[in-house]
Design an enzyme around this catalytic site. Structure first.
Site, PDB file in Angstrom:
ATOM      1  N   SER A   1       0.876  -0.985  -0.158  1.00  0.00           N
ATOM      2  CA  SER A   1       0.081  -0.021   0.043  1.00  0.00           C
ATOM      3  C   SER A   1       0.893   1.113  -0.022  1.00  0.00           C
ATOM      4  O   SER A   1       2.008   1.670   0.675  1.00  0.00           O
ATOM      5  CB  SER A   1      -1.066  -0.154   1.203  1.00  0.00           C
ATOM      6  OG  SER A   1      -1.647   1.110   1.229  1.00  0.00           O
TER       7      SER A   1
ATOM      8  N   LEU B   1      -0.891  10.361   4.789  1.00  0.00           N
ATOM      9  CA  LEU B   1      -1.866   9.515   4.345  1.00  0.00           C
ATOM     10  C   LEU B   1      -2.808  10.406   3.268  1.00  0.00           C
ATOM     11  O   LEU B   1      -4.006  10.680   3.283  1.00  0.00           O
ATOM     12  CB  LEU B   1      -2.909   9.213   5.457  1.00  0.00           C
ATOM     13  CG  LEU B   1      -2.047   7.848   6.258  1.00  0.00           C
ATOM     14  CD1 LEU B   1      -2.970   7.815   7.422  1.00  0.00           C
ATOM     15  CD2 LEU B   1      -1.806   6.854   5.342  1.00  0.00           C
TER      16      LEU B   1
ATOM     17  N   CYS C   1       0.141   3.114  10.459  1.00  0.00           N
ATOM     18  CA  CYS C   1       1.001   4.380  10.135  1.00  0.00           C
ATOM     19  C   CYS C   1       1.572   5.039  11.339  1.00  0.00           C
ATOM     20  O   CYS C   1       0.786   5.354  12.144  1.00  0.00           O
ATOM     21  CB  CYS C   1      -0.004   5.239   9.162  1.00  0.00           C
ATOM     22  SG  CYS C   1       1.030   6.608   8.539  1.00  0.00           S
TER      23      CYS C   1
ATOM     24  N   GLY D   1      11.384  -4.479   3.430  1.00  0.00           N
ATOM     25  CA  GLY D   1      12.846  -4.409   3.041  1.00  0.00           C
ATOM     26  C   GLY D   1      12.892  -5.587   2.084  1.00  0.00           C
ATOM     27  O   GLY D   1      14.228  -6.083   2.113  1.00  0.00           O
TER      28      GLY D   1
HETATM   29  C1  LIG Z   1       6.236   6.547   0.600  1.00  0.00           C
HETATM   30  C2  LIG Z   1       5.331   5.588   1.178  1.00  0.00           C
HETATM   31  C3  LIG Z   1       4.046   5.476   1.503  1.00  0.00           C
HETATM   32  C4  LIG Z   1       3.345   4.487   2.186  1.00  0.00           C
HETATM   33  N1  LIG Z   1       1.865   4.573   2.359  1.00  0.00           N
HETATM   34  C5  LIG Z   1       1.122   3.542   2.770  1.00  0.00           C
HETATM   35  C6  LIG Z   1      -0.237   3.641   3.219  1.00  0.00           C
HETATM   36  O1  LIG Z   1      -0.949   4.375   2.549  1.00  0.00           O
HETATM   37  N2  LIG Z   1      -0.847   2.481   3.782  1.00  0.00           N
HETATM   38  C7  LIG Z   1       0.064   1.570   4.294  1.00  0.00           C
HETATM   39  O2  LIG Z   1      -0.614   0.753   5.095  1.00  0.00           O
HETATM   40  N3  LIG Z   1       1.374   1.466   4.110  1.00  0.00           N
HETATM   41  C8  LIG Z   1       1.966   2.489   3.579  1.00  0.00           C
HETATM   42  N4  LIG Z   1       3.309   2.522   3.654  1.00  0.00           N
HETATM   43  C9  LIG Z   1       4.205   1.371   4.129  1.00  0.00           C
HETATM   44  C10 LIG Z   1       4.289   0.270   3.038  1.00  0.00           C
HETATM   45  O3  LIG Z   1       3.044  -0.283   2.619  1.00  0.00           O
HETATM   46  C11 LIG Z   1       5.341  -1.077   3.666  1.00  0.00           C
HETATM   47  O4  LIG Z   1       4.635  -1.389   4.881  1.00  0.00           O
HETATM   48  C12 LIG Z   1       6.536  -0.416   4.100  1.00  0.00           C
HETATM   49  O5  LIG Z   1       7.036   0.518   3.282  1.00  0.00           O
HETATM   50  C13 LIG Z   1       7.638  -1.673   4.323  1.00  0.00           C
HETATM   51  O6  LIG Z   1       7.724  -2.262   3.209  1.00  0.00           O
HETATM   52  P1  LIG Z   1       9.091  -1.748   2.283  1.00  0.00           P
HETATM   53  O7  LIG Z   1      10.331  -1.800   3.060  1.00  0.00           O
HETATM   54  O8  LIG Z   1       8.891  -3.159   1.076  1.00  0.00           O
HETATM   55  O9  LIG Z   1       8.994  -0.499   1.605  1.00  0.00           O
HETATM   56  C14 LIG Z   1       3.979   3.493   2.796  1.00  0.00           C
HETATM   57  C15 LIG Z   1       5.314   3.265   2.484  1.00  0.00           C
HETATM   58  C16 LIG Z   1       5.987   4.215   1.844  1.00  0.00           C
HETATM   59  C17 LIG Z   1       7.730   4.262   1.915  1.00  0.00           C
END
Ligand SMILES: Cc1cc2nc3c(=O)[nH]c(=O)nc-3n(C[C@H](O)[C@H](O)[C@H](O)COP(=O)(O)O)c2cc1C
Length: 305
Positions: free
Chosen positions: A21, A74, A129, A243
């Site tokens: 997301s 958000l 969040c 990650g």
């Molecule tokens: C720019 C950005 C926006 C995000 N927006 C949301 C969101 O709207 N809702 C949500 O549940 N997680 C949000 N996340 C969290 C990601 O979905 C994910 O849980 C988190 O980035 C860890 O995964 P990753 O290391 O693969 O990025 C956001 C992350 C980033 C970096």
């Protein structure tokens, strides 16, 4: 090639790699683009009751070695506007999970009910969040509140409900157990870790909001530990996120107990082609290890020798 298809929370996925997301825009076109690029499913930006502009810039800082620091606030068009975007992604044939955030059990339930009418296959609740006052971690850190929110959503929708929990607490597995008691069909873990960077020349935080959330390589060990503990605590499926940059990261999460995976920051660094690369490399890795179906590897690191 090894079989990557999985079933998670009753939803069949062609491969375990879901668009996380909030990462790849929020439009129907971008969701469809991730699907065409090979994602096993796509999760929408978290959608709230009303449009939110988000925080002023700067909202994201990139750190090559370890990931991203973000505090977007958000931003989203609100539940009244968003169904047209979902419809566009649906026309591309995408398997879509709708993410919602709210400030109370009632608000979550109302949003999820609306989201469930748009053609999504499951609902993900953003209970995690780390930087939005009144939402996310602020309502998702207390097991009692998590259980109440999940229970009220489950009472209003027929679709599987996925609770996305926070790592910013002493016992994430207790939050997962509370969500399971409330009727969740799966847990996703983790959202970003609460984090801060200071610009020493400006003598102030780098992001306009100050505190943000850390994602990317740096949080993988934290996500793995959460998935590990949650897998031991609940009997519903766990979706690993945090990650995952390559196939080996993905398989670590699966062996720790994840049945599906969400991909976020890897897209920022590697582009949307990361989905095809991950699927190809994971299949090859499983072949090397003599594993014919990914589902056989779920949680195997827990078995005692
Ligand atoms: C720019 C950005 C926006 C995000 N927006 C949301 C969101 O709207 N809702 C949500 O549940 N997680 C949000 N996340 C969290 C990601 O979905 C994910 O849980 C988190 O980035 C860890 O995964 P990753 O290391 O693969 O990025 C956001 C992350 C980033 C970096």
């Amino acid at each position: 090639m090894a079989d990557l298809s999985v079933r998670c929370a009753g939803v069949p996925l062609r491969n375990p790699f879901l668009l996380a997301s909030g990462i790849w825009g929020e439009s129907g076109d971008s969701l469809a683009g991730a699907w065409r690029a090979g994602a096993g499913g796509v999760i929408t930006k978290s959608i709230g009751s009303a449009p939110r502009p988000g925080y002023p810039n700067p909202t994201v800082e990139t750190y090559e070695r370890w990931g991203l620091l973000n505090a977007m606030g958000l931003p989203n068009p609100g539940i009244d506007e968003y169904p047209t975007e979902i419809e566009a992604a649906r026309r591309a044939g995408a398997t879509i999970i709708g993410s919602v955030f709210g400030g109370s059990a009632e608000e979550f339930a109302t949003l999820a009910h609306r989201m469930a009418t748009t053609g999504v296959v499951a609902i993900e609740l953003n209970l995690s969040c780390p930087h939005a006052e009144g939402f996310g971690t602020e309502v998702g850190s207390d097991p009692g509140e998590v259980e109440e929110i999940v229970r009220s959503v489950v009472a209003r929708v027929k679709l599987p409900v996925i609770a996305k929990i926070t790592p910013n607490t002493s016992d994430p597995a207790a939050l997962a157990a509370a969500a399971e008691h409330g009727g969740a069909a799966a847990i996703s873990a983790i959202n970003t870790l609460r984090a801060l960077a200071i610009d020493v020349r400006l003598r102030r935080p780098v992001l306009s909001h100050g505190i943000g959330g850390l994602s990317g390589s740096a949080i993988k060990p934290v996500g793995l530990a959460c998935v590990w503990q949650i897998y031991e605590q609940v009997s519903i499926p766990v979706i690993g996120v945090g990650g995952i940059m390559n196939a080996e990261d993905a398989l670590e999460y699966v062996m720790a107990g994840a049945r599906a995976l969400e991909i976020g920051t890897a897209i920022t660094f590697g582009g949307i082609g990361v989905f095809a690369r991950l699927a190809h490399d994971l299949s090859a890795l499983l072949d090397d290890l003599g594993i014919s179906r990914l589902e056989e590897a779920v949680g195997v690191a827990h078995s005692k020798p």
